[in-house]
Enzyme design. Sequence first.
Site, PDB file in Angstrom:
ATOM      1  N   LYS A 194       9.965  -8.103   7.343  1.00 19.97           N
ATOM      2  CA  LYS A 194       9.748  -8.532   5.959  1.00 19.97           C
ATOM      3  C   LYS A 194       9.064  -9.572   6.000  1.00 19.97           C
ATOM      4  CE  LYS A 194       9.665  -6.515   2.858  1.00 19.97           C
ATOM      5  NZ  LYS A 194       8.678  -5.857   2.774  1.00 19.97           N
ATOM      6  N   SER A 230       0.635  -1.078   0.181  1.00 19.14           N
ATOM      7  CA  SER A 230      -0.144  -0.044   0.122  1.00 19.14           C
ATOM      8  C   SER A 230       0.853   1.291  -0.194  1.00 19.14           C
ATOM      9  CB  SER A 230      -0.886  -0.074   0.926  1.00 19.14           C
ATOM     10  OG  SER A 230      -0.170   0.328   2.216  1.00 19.14           O
ATOM     11  N   THR A 231       2.320   0.972   0.280  1.00 13.50           N
ATOM     12  CA  THR A 231       2.645   2.244   0.418  1.00 13.50           C
ATOM     13  C   THR A 231       3.736   2.343  -0.950  1.00 13.50           C
ATOM     14  OG1 THR A 231       2.553   2.327   2.536  1.00 13.50           O
ATOM     15  CG2 THR A 231       4.593   3.294   2.100  1.00 13.50           C
ATOM     16  N   ALA A 269       8.020  -1.696   4.653  1.00 16.64           N
ATOM     17  CA  ALA A 269       8.166  -2.108   5.806  1.00 16.64           C
ATOM     18  C   ALA A 269       5.930  -2.899   6.080  1.00 16.64           C
ATOM     19  CB  ALA A 269       8.322  -1.499   6.777  1.00 16.64           C
ATOM     20  N   GLU A 319      10.438  -9.479  -3.581  1.00 15.93           N
ATOM     21  CA  GLU A 319      11.111  -8.145  -2.993  1.00 15.93           C
ATOM     22  C   GLU A 319      12.583  -9.153  -2.510  1.00 15.93           C
ATOM     23  OE1 GLU A 319       6.789  -6.748  -1.560  1.00 15.93           O
ATOM     24  OE2 GLU A 319       8.310  -8.100   0.361  1.00 15.93           O
ATOM     25  N   GLY A 321       4.559 -10.039   5.292  1.00 16.53           N
ATOM     26  CA  GLY A 321       3.751 -10.537   5.445  1.00 16.53           C
ATOM     27  C   GLY A 321       3.247 -10.773   4.405  1.00 16.53           C
ATOM     28  N   GLY A 322       3.778 -10.232   3.078  1.00 16.58           N
ATOM     29  CA  GLY A 322       3.135 -11.042   1.708  1.00 16.58           C
ATOM     30  C   GLY A 322       3.607 -11.821   0.916  1.00 16.58           C
TER      31      GLY A 322
END
Length: 124
Positions: A100, A32-33, A89, A109, A102-103
């Site tokens: 790192k 999202s960021t 983050a 990444e 969470g996705g």
Amino acid sequence: MTSQEELKKQTGYKSVDDYVSSGMVVGLGTGSTAYYAVERLGQKLKSGELKDIVAIPTSIRTKEQAESLGIPLVTLDTHSKLDVAIDGADNVDPGFNLVKGGGGALLREKMVELAAHKFIVIVD
């Protein structure tokens, strides 16, 4: 008062404004960021403020966003050294340690971040 979404936008834009210059190979994070960093990169390429940029996305979502903004994309196969990678983050602990993972884009990444000369973490 500034909303959380506005803070994400300011942080994402500032990462590109401060760390990306013409001629760079840029790693584009996911989340999202990082979304706002990709948005800003697209704006600066469209306006001509940045030129000769190529980018490596870390997810299908980021790839689709970058393509929609006209950001030229390459892969780690063709560009194994990046000037900078920008990502958000997933979490930061009280000691300011980055967390790192969470996705679903974690492997990509990590690969992009390791190939980058500089890794910029944007935290809202």
